[in-house]
Design a protein around this motif. Structure first.
Motif, short mmCIF file in Angstrom:
data_model
loop_
_atom_site.label_atom_id
_atom_site.label_comp_id
_atom_site.label_asym_id
_atom_site.label_seq_id
_atom_site.Cartn_x
_atom_site.Cartn_y
_atom_site.Cartn_z
N THR A 6 0.82 -1.21 0.00
CA THR A 6 0.00 0.00 0.00
C THR A 6 0.85 1.25 0.00
O THR A 6 0.71 2.13 -0.84
N TRP A 7 1.78 1.35 0.98
CA TRP A 7 2.57 2.58 1.05
C TRP A 7 3.55 2.67 -0.09
O TRP A 7 3.85 3.75 -0.59
N LEU A 8 4.08 1.53 -0.53
CA LEU A 8 5.04 1.54 -1.61
C LEU A 8 4.39 2.02 -2.90
O LEU A 8 4.99 2.73 -3.70
N PHE A 404 -4.98 -12.08 9.83
CA PHE A 404 -6.23 -11.35 9.65
C PHE A 404 -6.12 -9.87 10.04
O PHE A 404 -6.84 -9.04 9.50
N GLY A 405 -5.23 -9.56 10.98
CA GLY A 405 -5.22 -8.22 11.53
C GLY A 405 -3.86 -7.54 11.53
O GLY A 405 -3.55 -6.76 10.63
N PHE A 406 -3.04 -7.83 12.53
CA PHE A 406 -1.80 -7.08 12.70
C PHE A 406 -0.72 -7.44 11.69
O PHE A 406 0.35 -6.84 11.70
N GLY A 407 -0.98 -8.39 10.81
CA GLY A 407 -0.06 -8.63 9.71
C GLY A 407 -0.23 -7.60 8.61
O GLY A 407 0.64 -6.76 8.37
N PRO A 408 -1.39 -7.60 7.92
CA PRO A 408 -1.56 -6.70 6.79
C PRO A 408 -2.04 -5.29 7.13
O PRO A 408 -1.70 -4.34 6.42
N LEU A 409 -2.82 -5.13 8.20
CA LEU A 409 -3.53 -3.87 8.39
C LEU A 409 -2.66 -2.68 8.79
O LEU A 409 -3.00 -1.55 8.41
N LEU A 413 -3.34 0.60 6.68
CA LEU A 413 -3.73 1.85 7.32
C LEU A 413 -2.71 2.95 7.06
O LEU A 413 -3.07 4.13 6.99
N MET A 414 -1.45 2.61 6.91
CA MET A 414 -0.45 3.61 6.57
C MET A 414 -0.78 4.26 5.24
O MET A 414 -0.65 5.47 5.07
N GLY A 415 -1.23 3.45 4.28
CA GLY A 415 -1.62 4.01 2.99
C GLY A 415 -2.86 4.86 3.07
O GLY A 415 -3.04 5.78 2.26
N GLU A 416 -3.73 4.58 4.04
CA GLU A 416 -4.98 5.33 4.17
C GLU A 416 -4.86 6.56 5.06
O GLU A 416 -5.46 7.60 4.79
N LEU A 417 -4.08 6.47 6.13
CA LEU A 417 -4.04 7.55 7.12
C LEU A 417 -3.10 8.68 6.74
O LEU A 417 -3.40 9.85 7.01
N LEU A 418 -1.96 8.36 6.14
CA LEU A 418 -0.98 9.40 5.85
C LEU A 418 -1.43 10.28 4.70
O LEU A 418 -1.86 9.78 3.66
N PRO A 419 -1.35 11.61 4.87
CA PRO A 419 -1.73 12.52 3.77
C PRO A 419 -0.87 12.30 2.54
O PRO A 419 0.32 11.96 2.64
N GLY A 420 -1.47 12.48 1.38
CA GLY A 420 -0.79 12.16 0.14
C GLY A 420 0.49 12.93 -0.08
O GLY A 420 1.46 12.38 -0.61
N GLU A 478 -11.74 4.27 12.42
CA GLU A 478 -12.21 3.33 11.41
C GLU A 478 -12.16 4.01 10.04
O GLU A 478 -12.62 5.14 9.88
N THR A 479 -11.58 3.33 9.06
CA THR A 479 -11.44 3.92 7.73
C THR A 479 -12.27 3.22 6.66
O THR A 479 -12.32 3.68 5.52
N LYS A 480 -12.91 2.12 7.03
CA LYS A 480 -13.71 1.40 6.04
C LYS A 480 -14.82 2.28 5.50
O LYS A 480 -15.55 2.93 6.25
N GLY A 481 -14.96 2.31 4.19
CA GLY A 481 -16.04 3.06 3.56
C GLY A 481 -15.79 4.55 3.45
O GLY A 481 -16.64 5.28 2.94
N LYS A 482 -14.64 5.03 3.90
CA LYS A 482 -14.33 6.46 3.83
C LYS A 482 -13.36 6.72 2.69
O LYS A 482 -12.44 5.94 2.44
N SER A 483 -13.56 7.85 2.03
CA SER A 483 -12.61 8.27 1.00
C SER A 483 -11.36 8.80 1.69
O SER A 483 -11.36 9.09 2.89
N LEU A 484 -10.29 8.96 0.92
CA LEU A 484 -9.05 9.48 1.51
C LEU A 484 -9.25 10.90 2.03
O LEU A 484 -8.68 11.28 3.06
#
Length: 492
Positions: A6-8, A404-409, A413-420, A478-484
């Motif tokens: 995601t971040w890459l 399921f969780g702390f491996g991929p997420l 989340l880094m790709g979703e939370l950090l500003p572009g 929670e970021t599910k269903g939210k745009s960036l």
């Protein structure tokens, strides 16, 4: 190692350097027959893009992930053998051999982020493959600690560089509706490589395992020669004709690429319009998500995952069960592959918080159970003998919920939370922090066992994992269903 794509992917769009234009290396002649008017900027998309070429290109790139997984999985079957003649290495030497790959990966990940924008994603993958293979060969023919350490360091360097180049490449060559599927292939191939290391290592010596693993990066190099360079990279180097040819090959001869080409050009122009400095990280809207990402990486590593994966055979041997330790490691590896396949579906359908919270608390229970077993093994051997099944079952459940969780997420989340506008810089720092922690955890595992016993180590990890669950519950949005844009407004 886990879910870095995601971040890459985002980082790949952040840079354009002033060097000579790069032309896409040859990848067949089919695209050359496409006339310039068939991919002009005014053409609209017709039909659906072909999936086959994208799958071939992504498959070639993820062979690098298979090599990385094999390098990670090498430690578990090799570590017990290294303690035996003729080398008879000490536990501290074995810990350093297992953990130094993370230092190489840290250097490779940081350097790879620069190199892929200098010479291209494809060229980086091709040029780093021989280094990767050389690392395996040095390990295989190593007859002393420095030589093995040098080989493991090179394996880490190759793996870290690959963990940048391959996911970025896959993210940039895939259509938006295929990106999630193809992107998940990187982590799947990593865990498949780990399983390969466990399985082959159960039947051959550690040096034969090294030689066999060395062929994987060579396969990676050859496969990458037959696919095109990333169109995003080519546009960033003002090679529009090369980008058209590459994109037409990837989408199929009858697909109109004009609109997508314009979107790529617009995205590159926007990214180049703004320069980024470290000062930007201290803006309130950046610092909050940045610290959340750092914390998630901290909890990922202090869940003990790398300590467990690098030392599976040692853990199972210490448990004294009836089943062979190599067999138990292979079972855990198979479960990890299956769980990764399932998690690629769950991540997009379930909320991030519920998966992270359930992952943390179930992992904590499993770690407590492991600690209880080793406590009884030391203090009540008769009772422990009746619980010989507990280590394997606990680790299987632990691996499932980690996947399921702390491996991929944390990566997602880094790709979703950090500003572009700071994603390239910030994600590089967060990734480097993760690799550094992985090195420390795997290095000190044996020291911790000596200091507080095996059960104390597992209870320590369990405590951090409980803290991780509460951290997510109260501080991670929670970021599910939210745009960036909606996610960024949470921190404004």
């Amino acid at each position: 190692m886990a879910e870095e794509s995601t971040w890459l992917l985002e980082e790949s769009k952040m840079n354009s350097t002033d060097i000579e234009d790069q032309k896409s290396p040859g990848y067949g002649t089919k695209e050359d027959s496409v006339s310039s008017h068939s991919s002009s900027s005014g053409e609209q998309r017709s039909g659906e893009a072909s999936f086959g070429p994208q799958l071939l290109a992504a498959g070639a790139a993820t062979l690098g992930a298979l090599a990385l997984g094999a390098a990670i999985g090498w430690s578990s079957p090799a570590s017990p053998q290294l303690a035996e003649p003729p080398l008879s290495l000490s536990s501290s030497d074995i810990s350093l051999i297992g953990s130094i790959i993370n230092i190489g990966a840290l250097i490779g990940a940081v350097g790879g982020g620069i190199v892929i924008n200098k010479i291209g994603r494809k060229a980086t993958a091709i040029y780093v493959s021989p280094i990767f293979a050389l690392g395996f060969l040095l390990v295989g023919f190593g007859n002393n600690v420095p030589m093995i350490l040098a080989g493991r360091l090179l394996c880490g360097l190759g793996g870290g560089t690959t963990s940048v180049a391959a996911p970025v490449y896959v993210g940039e060559i895939a259509t938006s509706n295929r990106r999630g599927l193809l992107g998940s292939g990187f982590q799947l191939m990593v865990v498949t490589g780990i399983l390969l290391g466990y399985f082959v290592g159960a039947f051959v010596t550690w040096w034969w395992l090294s030689i066999i693993s060395g062929f994987i990066p060579l396969m990676f190099m050859i496969a990458m020669m037959f696919v095109p360079e990333s169109p995003v990279y080519l546009i960033s180097k003002n090679d529009e004709n090369g980008a058209k040819k590459a994109l037409q090959w990837l989408r199929g001869a009858h697909y109109g690429i004009g609109t997508e080409l314009e979107e790529i050009k617009h995205s590159i122009a926007e990214q180049n319009a703004r320069s980024i400095t470290f000062r930007d990280l201290f803006e309130s809207s950046v610092l909050k998500p940045f610290l959340i990402c750092v914390a998630l990486m901290f909890f990922q590593q202090f869940s003990g995952i790398n300590a467990a994966l690098f030392n599976l055979n040692i853990i199972f041997s210490a448990s004294g069960g009836d089943m062979d330790s190599n067999t138990q490691s292979c079972i855990v590896g198979i479960v990890q592959v299956a769980a990764t396949v399932v998690s690629s579906v769950l991540v997009d359908r379930a909320g991030r918080k519920i998966l992270l919270i359930s992952s943390a608390f179930v992992m904590a229970v499993c770690l407590v159970a492991l600690g209880v077993f080793f406590y009884f093994q030391e203090n009540d051997p008769a009772l422990a003998a009746n619980l010989g099944w507990l280590p394997l079952v606990s680790l299987i459940i632990y691996i499932i919920f980690f996947s399921f969780g702390f491996g991929p997420l944390p990566w997602a989340l880094m790709g979703e939370l950090l500003p572009g506008h700071v994603k390239g810089l910030a994600s590089s720092l967060v990734s480097g922090f993760n690799w550094g922690l992985a090195f420390i955890i795997t290095l000190v595992f044996d020291m911790l066992v000596s200091a507080i016993q095996m059960y104390g180590v597992f209870w320590l990890f369990a405590g951090f994992t409980v803290l991780a669950g509460f951290f997510v519950l109260f501080l991670v949005p929670e970021t599910k269903g939210k745009s960036l844009d909606e996610i960024q407004r949470l921190f404004s």
